[in-house]
Design a protein around this motif. Structure first.
Motif, PDB file in Angstrom:
ATOM      1  N   ASP A 272     -28.164  19.927 -41.977  1.00  0.00           N
ATOM      2  CA  ASP A 272     -26.810  19.416 -41.772  1.00  0.00           C
ATOM      3  C   ASP A 272     -25.841  19.910 -42.848  1.00  0.00           C
ATOM      4  O   ASP A 272     -24.644  20.066 -42.592  1.00  0.00           O
ATOM      5  CB  ASP A 272     -26.816  17.885 -41.763  1.00  0.00           C
ATOM      6  CG  ASP A 272     -27.529  17.320 -40.540  1.00  0.00           C
ATOM      7  OD1 ASP A 272     -27.678  18.074 -39.564  1.00  0.00           O
ATOM      8  OD2 ASP A 272     -27.944  16.151 -40.577  1.00  0.00           O
ATOM      9  N   LYS A 273     -26.342  20.150 -44.058  1.00  0.00           N
ATOM     10  CA  LYS A 273     -25.481  20.580 -45.160  1.00  0.00           C
ATOM     11  C   LYS A 273     -25.560  22.081 -45.406  1.00  0.00           C
ATOM     12  O   LYS A 273     -24.931  22.592 -46.334  1.00  0.00           O
ATOM     13  CB  LYS A 273     -25.863  19.841 -46.442  1.00  0.00           C
ATOM     14  CG  LYS A 273     -25.600  18.345 -46.410  1.00  0.00           C
ATOM     15  CD  LYS A 273     -25.963  17.687 -47.727  1.00  0.00           C
ATOM     16  CE  LYS A 273     -25.111  18.203 -48.877  1.00  0.00           C
ATOM     17  NZ  LYS A 273     -25.416  17.500 -50.137  1.00  0.00           N
ATOM     18  N   ALA A 274     -26.328  22.803 -44.587  1.00  0.00           N
ATOM     19  CA  ALA A 274     -26.561  24.230 -44.832  1.00  0.00           C
ATOM     20  C   ALA A 274     -25.275  25.048 -44.777  1.00  0.00           C
ATOM     21  O   ALA A 274     -25.017  25.888 -45.647  1.00  0.00           O
ATOM     22  CB  ALA A 274     -27.578  24.770 -43.830  1.00  0.00           C
ATOM     23  N   ALA A 275     -24.453  24.821 -43.759  1.00  0.00           N
ATOM     24  CA  ALA A 275     -23.208  25.586 -43.627  1.00  0.00           C
ATOM     25  C   ALA A 275     -22.273  25.304 -44.798  1.00  0.00           C
ATOM     26  O   ALA A 275     -21.646  26.223 -45.347  1.00  0.00           O
ATOM     27  CB  ALA A 275     -22.526  25.248 -42.308  1.00  0.00           C
ATOM     28  N   GLN A 276     -22.169  24.043 -45.184  1.00  0.00           N
ATOM     29  CA  GLN A 276     -21.338  23.670 -46.330  1.00  0.00           C
ATOM     30  C   GLN A 276     -21.829  24.363 -47.587  1.00  0.00           C
ATOM     31  O   GLN A 276     -21.028  24.868 -48.380  1.00  0.00           O
ATOM     32  CB  GLN A 276     -21.372  22.155 -46.528  1.00  0.00           C
ATOM     33  CG  GLN A 276     -20.632  21.677 -47.767  1.00  0.00           C
ATOM     34  CD  GLN A 276     -20.893  20.206 -48.048  1.00  0.00           C
ATOM     35  OE1 GLN A 276     -21.402  19.480 -47.195  1.00  0.00           O
ATOM     36  NE2 GLN A 276     -20.584  19.766 -49.247  1.00  0.00           N
ATOM     37  N   PHE A 277     -23.146  24.421 -47.781  1.00  0.00           N
ATOM     38  CA  PHE A 277     -23.706  25.077 -48.963  1.00  0.00           C
ATOM     39  C   PHE A 277     -23.360  26.570 -48.997  1.00  0.00           C
ATOM     40  O   PHE A 277     -22.945  27.103 -50.026  1.00  0.00           O
ATOM     41  CB  PHE A 277     -25.213  24.898 -49.003  1.00  0.00           C
ATOM     42  CG  PHE A 277     -25.885  25.776 -50.033  1.00  0.00           C
ATOM     43  CD1 PHE A 277     -25.898  25.405 -51.378  1.00  0.00           C
ATOM     44  CD2 PHE A 277     -26.439  26.994 -49.688  1.00  0.00           C
ATOM     45  CE1 PHE A 277     -26.476  26.219 -52.346  1.00  0.00           C
ATOM     46  CE2 PHE A 277     -27.022  27.818 -50.633  1.00  0.00           C
ATOM     47  CZ  PHE A 277     -27.045  27.431 -51.972  1.00  0.00           C
ATOM     48  N   ARG A 278     -23.520  27.245 -47.859  1.00  0.00           N
ATOM     49  CA  ARG A 278     -23.264  28.690 -47.829  1.00  0.00           C
ATOM     50  C   ARG A 278     -21.812  28.986 -48.195  1.00  0.00           C
ATOM     51  O   ARG A 278     -21.523  29.933 -48.954  1.00  0.00           O
ATOM     52  CB  ARG A 278     -23.592  29.264 -46.447  1.00  0.00           C
ATOM     53  CG  ARG A 278     -25.064  29.250 -46.091  1.00  0.00           C
ATOM     54  CD  ARG A 278     -25.313  30.023 -44.817  1.00  0.00           C
ATOM     55  NE  ARG A 278     -26.686  29.870 -44.346  1.00  0.00           N
ATOM     56  CZ  ARG A 278     -27.096  28.948 -43.499  1.00  0.00           C
ATOM     57  NH1 ARG A 278     -26.223  28.103 -42.964  1.00  0.00           N
ATOM     58  NH2 ARG A 278     -28.361  28.875 -43.144  1.00  0.00           N
ATOM     59  N   THR A 279     -20.884  28.204 -47.666  1.00  0.00           N
ATOM     60  CA  THR A 279     -19.472  28.385 -47.994  1.00  0.00           C
ATOM     61  C   THR A 279     -19.228  28.168 -49.475  1.00  0.00           C
ATOM     62  O   THR A 279     -18.546  28.954 -50.134  1.00  0.00           O
ATOM     63  CB  THR A 279     -18.608  27.404 -47.177  1.00  0.00           C
ATOM     64  OG1 THR A 279     -18.800  27.658 -45.792  1.00  0.00           O
ATOM     65  CG2 THR A 279     -17.120  27.570 -47.518  1.00  0.00           C
ATOM     66  N   TRP A 280     -19.788  27.097 -50.018  1.00  0.00           N
ATOM     67  CA  TRP A 280     -19.648  26.785 -51.450  1.00  0.00           C
ATOM     68  C   TRP A 280     -20.253  27.884 -52.319  1.00  0.00           C
ATOM     69  O   TRP A 280     -19.650  28.290 -53.313  1.00  0.00           O
ATOM     70  CB  TRP A 280     -20.335  25.440 -51.723  1.00  0.00           C
ATOM     71  CG  TRP A 280     -20.458  25.077 -53.167  1.00  0.00           C
ATOM     72  CD1 TRP A 280     -19.511  24.492 -53.957  1.00  0.00           C
ATOM     73  CD2 TRP A 280     -21.611  25.242 -53.991  1.00  0.00           C
ATOM     74  NE1 TRP A 280     -20.006  24.307 -55.231  1.00  0.00           N
ATOM     75  CE2 TRP A 280     -21.299  24.758 -55.275  1.00  0.00           C
ATOM     76  CE3 TRP A 280     -22.890  25.773 -53.777  1.00  0.00           C
ATOM     77  CZ2 TRP A 280     -22.200  24.772 -56.334  1.00  0.00           C
ATOM     78  CZ3 TRP A 280     -23.795  25.785 -54.824  1.00  0.00           C
ATOM     79  CH2 TRP A 280     -23.451  25.291 -56.083  1.00  0.00           C
ATOM     80  N   PHE A 281     -21.405  28.376 -51.949  1.00  0.00           N
ATOM     81  CA  PHE A 281     -22.121  29.341 -52.778  1.00  0.00           C
ATOM     82  C   PHE A 281     -21.416  30.695 -52.833  1.00  0.00           C
ATOM     83  O   PHE A 281     -21.519  31.427 -53.820  1.00  0.00           O
ATOM     84  CB  PHE A 281     -23.545  29.528 -52.231  1.00  0.00           C
ATOM     85  CG  PHE A 281     -24.446  30.323 -53.130  1.00  0.00           C
ATOM     86  CD1 PHE A 281     -24.823  29.829 -54.370  1.00  0.00           C
ATOM     87  CD2 PHE A 281     -24.919  31.564 -52.733  1.00  0.00           C
ATOM     88  CE1 PHE A 281     -25.667  30.551 -55.206  1.00  0.00           C
ATOM     89  CE2 PHE A 281     -25.760  32.304 -53.567  1.00  0.00           C
ATOM     90  CZ  PHE A 281     -26.137  31.788 -54.807  1.00  0.00           C
ATOM     91  N   GLU A 282     -20.681  31.025 -51.796  1.00  0.00           N
ATOM     92  CA  GLU A 282     -20.034  32.335 -51.727  1.00  0.00           C
ATOM     93  C   GLU A 282     -18.714  32.398 -52.487  1.00  0.00           C
ATOM     94  O   GLU A 282     -18.176  33.481 -52.735  1.00  0.00           O
ATOM     95  CB  GLU A 282     -19.776  32.722 -50.260  1.00  0.00           C
ATOM     96  CG  GLU A 282     -21.059  33.004 -49.483  1.00  0.00           C
ATOM     97  CD  GLU A 282     -20.798  33.216 -48.010  1.00  0.00           C
ATOM     98  OE1 GLU A 282     -19.606  33.185 -47.610  1.00  0.00           O
ATOM     99  OE2 GLU A 282     -21.775  33.411 -47.250  1.00  0.00           O
ATOM    100  N   VAL A 283     -18.160  31.251 -52.834  1.00  0.00           N
ATOM    101  CA  VAL A 283     -16.853  31.234 -53.512  1.00  0.00           C
ATOM    102  C   VAL A 283     -17.039  31.515 -54.994  1.00  0.00           C
ATOM    103  O   VAL A 283     -17.887  30.917 -55.645  1.00  0.00           O
ATOM    104  CB  VAL A 283     -16.164  29.872 -53.321  1.00  0.00           C
ATOM    105  CG1 VAL A 283     -14.863  29.806 -54.119  1.00  0.00           C
ATOM    106  CG2 VAL A 283     -15.900  29.630 -51.852  1.00  0.00           C
TER     107      VAL A 283
END
Length: 256
Positions: A245-256
């Protein structure tokens, strides 16, 4: 005096018209216009007004696009619900910006600034207003995040700066683990308390047990079930997993 109103919310526009009529009963009010498209069409058929009262967010985009395309010379009073637009507004003939809901006294002050604008050099007045704006923004309550955390090392209490933190972990008590693999006990009651003090741009709550700093993440891989497994520069005792459930949020956060 001709005043053009750009506003896409009918009730807000009606209230603004009422305030203008009360403060400047001699003014001729044009509009309100609700979109960029209708405004551009209006300007092709009408001369510039003496003053524009413009919402920043219109029905089909931001009003800045209108003024950049038309290169108008008349002054503008911007209205907005968002401070983030304020600096940009001052580059576009703006003599003031008002936060919604519009207060009558604030609008009166804006009209007084417009009157001074008519009597002074616009460049000089814009510089003054920009200095005042920057001063206001600097003195507003800005969320401050914690950058030094105390922990226990043997019998001493030490301070650890956030850049030395690899992660926090809950194992009966809250432990702080540094980038050189020191495990230090903290006095924090919960990870929720710690999370509230951390900059969310640098730390993420991976799950109920771990808070991880971005720079401490060496890599990650996506599990076949959609969850994410982290590899840190300092290995944890167990696998650190982020839910599907939090995977997409993590990927966005990690790329910034």
């Amino acid at each position: 005096m001709n005043i053009l109103i750009l506003e896409d919310e009918p009730l807000v526009a009606k209230n603004l018209e009422k305030l203008v009529q009360q403060l400047l009963p001699q003014a001729l009010i044009q509009g309100p216009l609700a979109s960029i498209e209708t405004t551009l069409t209006w300007f092709r058929k009408h001369p510039e007004p003496d003053l524009i009262l413009s919402d920043i967010q219109l029905a089909d985009g931001v009003s800045f696009d209108i003024f950049q395309e038309l290169n108008l010379s008349c002054p503008i009073i911007f209205t907005t619900a968002y401070d983030e637009y304020a600096i940009r507004a001052f580059k576009l003939n703006s003599i003031d910006y008002l936060l919604k809901p519009i207060d009558k006294n604030d609008l009166k002050c804006a009209f007084e600034k417009f009157s001074r604008w008519q009597q002074n050099s616009p460049t000089e007045l814009f510089s003054e207003q920009l200095r005042n704006l920057l001063h206001d923004l600097e003195n507003r309550n800005v969320r401050q995040y914690k950058h030094r955390f105390t922990a226990h090392h043997q019998r001493a209490v030490v301070a650890v700066v956030d850049t030395r933190i690899a992660y926090f972990v809950r194992e009966e008590v809250i432990w702080l683990v540094t980038t050189d693999n020191q495990r230090l006990i903290t006095d924090y009651a919960s990870l929720d308390e710690v999370e509230d003090m951390l900059d969310p741009a640098q730390f993420i709550r991976a799950n109920r047990q771990y808070i991880v700093r971005k720079d401490a993440i060496e890599s990650y891989r996506t599990h076949y079930m959609g969850k994410i497994e982290l590899t840190l520069i300092i290995p944890a005792k167990e696998e650190i997993v982020i839910s599907k459930d939090k995977a997409a949020q993590f990927r966005t956060w990690f790329e910034v």
